[in-house]
Motif scaffolding. Structure first.
Motif, short mmCIF file in Angstrom:
data_model
loop_
_atom_site.label_atom_id
_atom_site.label_comp_id
_atom_site.label_asym_id
_atom_site.label_seq_id
_atom_site.Cartn_x
_atom_site.Cartn_y
_atom_site.Cartn_z
N GLU A 86 1.26 -1.23 -0.05
CA GLU A 86 -0.28 0.14 0.19
C GLU A 86 0.85 1.34 0.00
OE1 GLU A 86 -3.26 2.38 3.52
OE2 GLU A 86 -1.74 0.89 3.62
N ILE A 87 0.19 2.31 -0.41
CA ILE A 87 1.47 3.72 -0.64
C ILE A 87 0.15 4.46 -0.18
CG2 ILE A 87 1.85 5.34 -1.99
CD1 ILE A 87 4.33 2.97 -2.50
N ALA A 88 0.81 4.64 1.43
CA ALA A 88 0.12 6.09 2.00
C ALA A 88 0.91 7.21 1.99
CB ALA A 88 -0.16 5.80 3.30
N SER A 89 0.29 8.59 2.75
CA SER A 89 0.71 10.19 2.49
C SER A 89 0.95 10.02 4.17
CB SER A 89 -0.30 10.79 2.56
OG SER A 89 -0.06 12.11 2.53
N HIS A 90 2.72 10.32 3.94
CA HIS A 90 3.63 11.02 4.93
C HIS A 90 3.81 12.61 4.98
CE1 HIS A 90 5.35 10.21 8.27
NE2 HIS A 90 6.98 10.35 8.20
N GLY A 91 2.74 13.72 4.07
CA GLY A 91 3.21 14.70 4.02
C GLY A 91 4.11 14.94 3.20
N TRP A 92 3.44 16.31 2.76
CA TRP A 92 5.18 17.03 1.32
C TRP A 92 5.54 16.71 1.92
CZ3 TRP A 92 4.37 16.69 -3.17
CH2 TRP A 92 5.67 17.56 -4.04
N ASP A 93 6.70 17.59 2.91
CA ASP A 93 8.19 17.14 3.26
C ASP A 93 8.51 17.27 5.11
OD1 ASP A 93 7.00 20.27 4.07
OD2 ASP A 93 8.38 21.11 2.71
#
Length: 294
Positions: A86-93
């Motif tokens: 799964e690909i999930a979000s860790h925010g932009w930077d």
């Protein structure tokens, strides 16, 4: 000691917080963000090594990935997705949530999701805040995630820590927004005589004896009848990364201790417990979760 056979029916969540070695919280006051593009990237080689480990041990995991990384490493992102993770979000930077207001947070989420989905063709439904930075200072954050259609977050550390923590939060999955199905799945803690200790990977796992982590995860599975949420970073299996000797001693100790032994310890914890993707955990936990808001 709890036998492995007794724990095999509990699926725990395996996750990787995908960021470069120079994007960690320990060095945020040492390495200027303006330097990032000029520093040697090591995340792709480290993620490929993790993919090999997961293939050998036949598990699927969730890769909480910075948009900054995904935008520069599209082929790597496709390899992760094509391997069934799964690909999930860790925010932009890696900006902490409490450093933003609700509008900036919503923009950060939208920007990151677009890059992740464009790179992989996979719908992004999960989120983890950098440095577990959803806490009592950000009462609006879960509502923003719900508004943007996220199914789950794994952004709360229900402990006291000098960098993060929301001690009052529940230890296990809860519904933080009235009228919404968004599920928060906190990183794992163990409770001993009324005190909580970190037990979900990261520096705790890398720096302390493996037996302590095994005991804590087994305790959560067997006594609490709950899955564990485990996380680590690609840089934690990379003992040859550049050293930041100008960083504070405490930061250097936290960041560099036992890097050379991390991969072997990961293999042990993977072998000792059953592991899967975080979205699978969210599906299993959602029906029985209770509502909680500060």
């Amino acid at each position: 000691m709890v036998a492995a056979a007794e724990l095999a029916h509990i699926l725990n969540g395996m996750s990787v917080d995908v960021e470069e070695w120079f994007q960690v919280g320990a060095f945020e006051n040492t390495i200027d963000r303006g330097q990032w593009d000029g520093l040697g990237s090591r995340v792709e080689a480290n993620c490929d090594a993790i993919l090999d480990l997961f293939a050998q041990t036949q598990i699927r995991a969730t890769f909480f990935t910075l948009g900054w990384v995904a935008g520069r490493h599209g082929p790597m992102m496709r390899r992760i997705a094509d391997a069934g993770h799964e690909i999930a979000s860790h925010g932009w930077d890696h900006a902490r949530v409490f450093s933003m207001d609700a509008k900036a947070f919503a923009e950060d989420l939208a920007r990151t999701r677009k890059v992740l989905e464009d790179a992989t063709g996979q719908r992004v439904t999960g989120y983890r805040a950098p440095s577990f930075s959803i806490d009592a200072r950000t009462p609006w954050a879960h509502a923003v995630l719900a508004e943007q259609g996220y199914a789950y977050s794994s952004s709360v550390a229900p402990i006291v820590h000098d960098h993060y923590g929301w001690r009052e939060a529940p230890r296990f999955a809860f519904l933080p927004v009235a009228g919404a199905d968004l599920l928060e799945i906190p990183v794992t803690t163990a409770e001993i005589r009324g005190r909580r200790m970190a037990a979900g990977g990261g520096g705790f796992f890398r720096m302390l004896p493996y037996g302590l982590s095994r005991w804590a995860i087994a305790r959560v599975n067997a006594r609490d009848h709950q899955p564990a949420v485990f996380y680590f970073h690609p840089w934690e299996i990379d003992p040859d990364q550049p050293r930041q000797n100008q960083a504070p001693l405490r930061s250097r100790v936290r960041h560099y201790t036992n890097l050379s032994g991390m991969k072997a310890k990961l293999t042990r914890v993977i072998d000792d417990f059953a592991w899967g993707r975080m979205d699978m955990l969210a599906e299993r936990l959602g029906a029985g979760a209770q509502r909680w808001a500060p």
